[in-house]
Design a protein around this motif. Structure first.
Motif, PDB file in Angstrom:
ATOM      1  N   TYR A 193       0.884  -1.176   0.000  1.00  0.00           N
ATOM      2  CA  TYR A 193       0.000   0.000   0.000  1.00  0.00           C
ATOM      3  C   TYR A 193       0.917   1.220   0.000  1.00  0.00           C
ATOM      4  O   TYR A 193       1.206   1.801   1.047  1.00  0.00           O
ATOM      5  CB  TYR A 193      -0.866  -0.059   1.265  1.00  0.00           C
ATOM      6  N   PRO A 194       1.426   1.615  -1.159  1.00  0.00           N
ATOM      7  CA  PRO A 194       2.493   2.617  -1.212  1.00  0.00           C
ATOM      8  C   PRO A 194       2.224   3.893  -0.419  1.00  0.00           C
ATOM      9  O   PRO A 194       3.159   4.447   0.178  1.00  0.00           O
ATOM     10  CB  PRO A 194       2.619   2.903  -2.717  1.00  0.00           C
ATOM     11  N   TYR A 195       0.985   4.359  -0.392  1.00  0.00           N
ATOM     12  CA  TYR A 195       0.694   5.599   0.328  1.00  0.00           C
ATOM     13  C   TYR A 195       0.933   5.452   1.823  1.00  0.00           C
ATOM     14  O   TYR A 195       1.319   6.413   2.494  1.00  0.00           O
ATOM     15  CB  TYR A 195      -0.754   6.029   0.066  1.00  0.00           C
ATOM     16  N   ARG A 196       0.739   4.259   2.366  1.00  0.00           N
ATOM     17  CA  ARG A 196       0.844   4.050   3.808  1.00  0.00           C
ATOM     18  C   ARG A 196       1.991   3.124   4.208  1.00  0.00           C
ATOM     19  O   ARG A 196       2.181   2.856   5.395  1.00  0.00           O
ATOM     20  CB  ARG A 196      -0.490   3.519   4.361  1.00  0.00           C
ATOM     21  N   ASP A 197       2.747   2.618   3.242  1.00  0.00           N
ATOM     22  CA  ASP A 197       3.897   1.773   3.556  1.00  0.00           C
ATOM     23  C   ASP A 197       5.070   2.615   4.046  1.00  0.00           C
ATOM     24  O   ASP A 197       5.102   3.838   3.842  1.00  0.00           O
ATOM     25  CB  ASP A 197       4.330   0.997   2.311  1.00  0.00           C
ATOM     26  N   ILE A 238      -6.248   0.232  -4.199  1.00  0.00           N
ATOM     27  CA  ILE A 238      -4.831   0.208  -3.832  1.00  0.00           C
ATOM     28  C   ILE A 238      -4.035  -0.466  -4.946  1.00  0.00           C
ATOM     29  O   ILE A 238      -4.294  -1.617  -5.289  1.00  0.00           O
ATOM     30  CB  ILE A 238      -4.629  -0.534  -2.499  1.00  0.00           C
ATOM     31  N   GLU A 359      -5.735  16.315  -9.412  1.00  0.00           N
ATOM     32  CA  GLU A 359      -4.504  16.971  -8.965  1.00  0.00           C
ATOM     33  C   GLU A 359      -4.747  18.454  -8.716  1.00  0.00           C
ATOM     34  O   GLU A 359      -4.203  19.034  -7.762  1.00  0.00           O
ATOM     35  CB  GLU A 359      -3.396  16.762  -9.994  1.00  0.00           C
ATOM     36  N   GLY A 369      -5.019  13.113   0.015  1.00  0.00           N
ATOM     37  CA  GLY A 369      -3.695  12.626   0.376  1.00  0.00           C
ATOM     38  C   GLY A 369      -3.044  11.818  -0.718  1.00  0.00           C
ATOM     39  O   GLY A 369      -1.819  11.805  -0.845  1.00  0.00           O
ATOM     40  N   ASP A 370      -3.862  11.124  -1.522  1.00  0.00           N
ATOM     41  CA  ASP A 370      -3.300  10.264  -2.560  1.00  0.00           C
ATOM     42  C   ASP A 370      -4.289  10.145  -3.703  1.00  0.00           C
ATOM     43  O   ASP A 370      -5.498  10.036  -3.484  1.00  0.00           O
ATOM     44  CB  ASP A 370      -2.999   8.870  -1.985  1.00  0.00           C
ATOM     45  N   ARG A 372      -4.700   7.683  -7.020  1.00  0.00           N
ATOM     46  CA  ARG A 372      -4.104   6.441  -7.519  1.00  0.00           C
ATOM     47  C   ARG A 372      -5.109   5.682  -8.370  1.00  0.00           C
ATOM     48  O   ARG A 372      -6.294   6.007  -8.421  1.00  0.00           O
ATOM     49  CB  ARG A 372      -3.638   5.567  -6.345  1.00  0.00           C
ATOM     50  N   GLU A 381      -7.929   9.476  -2.104  1.00  0.00           N
ATOM     51  CA  GLU A 381      -8.013   9.171  -0.671  1.00  0.00           C
ATOM     52  C   GLU A 381      -8.050  10.481   0.096  1.00  0.00           C
ATOM     53  O   GLU A 381      -7.099  11.282   0.038  1.00  0.00           O
ATOM     54  CB  GLU A 381      -6.835   8.305  -0.220  1.00  0.00           C
ATOM     55  N   ASP A 388      -1.933  12.127   7.201  1.00  0.00           N
ATOM     56  CA  ASP A 388      -2.482  11.008   6.428  1.00  0.00           C
ATOM     57  C   ASP A 388      -3.639  10.352   7.182  1.00  0.00           C
ATOM     58  O   ASP A 388      -4.010   9.221   6.898  1.00  0.00           O
ATOM     59  CB  ASP A 388      -1.390   9.981   6.101  1.00  0.00           C
TER      60      ASP A 388
END
Length: 449
Positions: A193-197, A238, A359, A369-370, A372, A381, A388
């Motif tokens: 989960y790149p946004y939260r990893d 995700i 954007e 926040g994201d 995707r 998100e 976050d």
């Protein structure tokens, strides 16, 4: 408007009443007395017609559809080729049961899926009614073919509402709460989960962490299958970091573990390829499909390696309505429309337009926040500004505000803070732009309250 597509209804947003209008309100009252309360609906209006990128309700309001019935009506809700194929087949016969008296349509759909799905290996296909049914049967076949029982699913996953698929699904409310106990032998692993990893973690590193946990908690020799959505749907759109899926698929192949790609929501041109697995060249052992497969008619499928699906004894797979002849006719027509109108290419165009608009909104409001997704499967998100921290209350309010102004948007995500956009792939540029403008205004308006 698209020059290569003929629309039956005007492709415009038009409100003639407040939403819901009086006729929808009347139907809602009837519904309360007739329909089980456990069935929810996202939008408070009742559909009377739909075509292209619009839904017309019973009060005459024309709403922009940015949900496609959850990625189902990719070719539109009234594609002429699909409607014609359904009518023609229904005029001959609506049912015989393929397990009793088979028919060519089922075979033709299987042949088509064997060609379209990733990989050039020998394949077999079996047809069902729903995505959950496809997932359940893929797991059944994997267990039988391998002689193993354990199955790995992932955090944030959604695979259905049957008992087994509820066990595979991660989120408790509303999908699992109070419905247990669930099927045994299911193990949950962390999802990329790149946004939260952790910052800088690669997809391969995330996959290696999963593999290490499998080795210590299960053991490869006990694992029948690993099932994963290449882009998670209900979990929040995700998109795993590059390398995550190929690393897992390679490890599975090396250890005789059946790698199942759940492409129920991502399949059939939705992500800009025929299947989301195509993006990184991942070839699953089995792939489950539904939603966009048949232009709105109920149909699902499992396509996989011939040795796996042929390992199941006769009668072990099937169902009374699986591969219904009318649904098969619809599927063949829908696939033709996807190819004729180059809808995979169109999905990429739609995605680029959505991302560019979101954007702008992110820069203006600070609550996104994201952003995707891939193709015409894009999510925003929503978080508290400068953090976050999920902002699920804002997400619900934004969806309601957009709907109040005639734009259907859906929410999702483990934390309930994701706006997801799944417009029909036949939507025109002007209609899409109008819908995105309404969504942008809804985000700005609600965030400022």
């Amino acid at each position: 408007m698209r020059d290569d597509i003929t629309y039956r209804l005007p492709q415009q947003r038009r409100l003639v009443t407040e939403l819901p209008g009086p006729r929808s309100a009347e139907l809602a009252d009837r519904r309360r007395r007739a329909v089980a309360g456990g069935v929810g609906s996202s939008v408070p209006v009742y559909a009377a017609d739909a075509d292209g990128g619009v839904i017309v309700d019973v009060d005459g309001n024309s709403l922009i559809d940015l949900g496609s019935g959850i990625a189902v009506t990719s070719v539109g809700a009234a594609d002429p080729a699909v409607a014609s194929a359904v009518a023609e087949q229904a005029g001959h016969f609506t049912h015989t049961c393929f397990m009793v008296t088979p028919y060519e349509g089922y075979v033709a759909v299987a042949e088509r899926l064997n060609r379209l799905t990733p990989g050039v290996h020998d394949k077999r296909t079996v047809l069902f009614n729903s995505g959950a049914e496809a997932v359940e049967n893929a797991v059944k076949a994997a267990r039988l073919a391998t002689g193993r029982e354990a199955v790995v699913a992932f955090e944030h996953a959604y695979h259905g509402r049957t008992n087994l698929t509820m066990g595979l699904t991660a989120k408790a409310m509303p999908y699992k709460t109070g419905f247990g106990p669930f099927a045994t032998g299911i193990y949950r692993m962390p999802m990329s989960y790149p946004y939260r990893d952790p910052a800088g973690q690669t997809g391969e590193e995330a996959a290696r962490a999963v593999i290490a946990r499998i080795n210590t908690q299960i053991g490869a020799a006990s694992l029948a299958a690993m099932i994963i959505e290449p882009i998670q749907g209900e979990g929040g759109f995700i998109v795993p970091a590059p390398g995550f899926l190929p690393t897992l698929a390679e490890w599975a192949r090396e250890h005789g573990v059946v790698f199942i790609a759940d492409e129920v929501q991502t399949g059939f041109a939705r992500t800009g390829d025929w299947f989301a697995c195509d993006h990184e060249g991942v070839v699953p052992d089995m792939i489950t499909m539904a939603k966009g497969i048949a232009g709105g008619m109920p149909l699902s499928a499992v396509t996989g390696r011939a040795d796996l699906l042929d390992a199941v004894h006769p009668g072990g797979l099937g169902g009374t309505y699986g591969g219904n002849p009318v649904s098969c006719a619809a599927a063949l027509a829908a696939l033709d429309s996807m190819e004729r109108h180059r809808l995979a290419d169109r999905a990429r165009e739609i995605g680029a337009s959505i991302v560019a608009r979101l954007e702008q909104v992110a820069a203006d409001t600070g609550v996104i926040g994201d952003i995707r997704g891939r193709g015409a499967m894009i999510a925003a998100e929503l978080v508290h500004p400068g953090t976050d921290e999920p902002w699920h209350e804002l997400t619900r309010a934004v969806a309601a505000e957009a709907q109040r102004h005639g734009v259907v948007v859906l929410t999702c995500g483990t934390y309930g803070n994701v706006i997801r956009l799944l417009p029909p792939l036949v939507i025109g540029d002007d209609l899409l732009a109008d819908g995105l403008n309404v969504l942008a205004e809804a985000i700005a308006t609600v965030a400022a309250r």
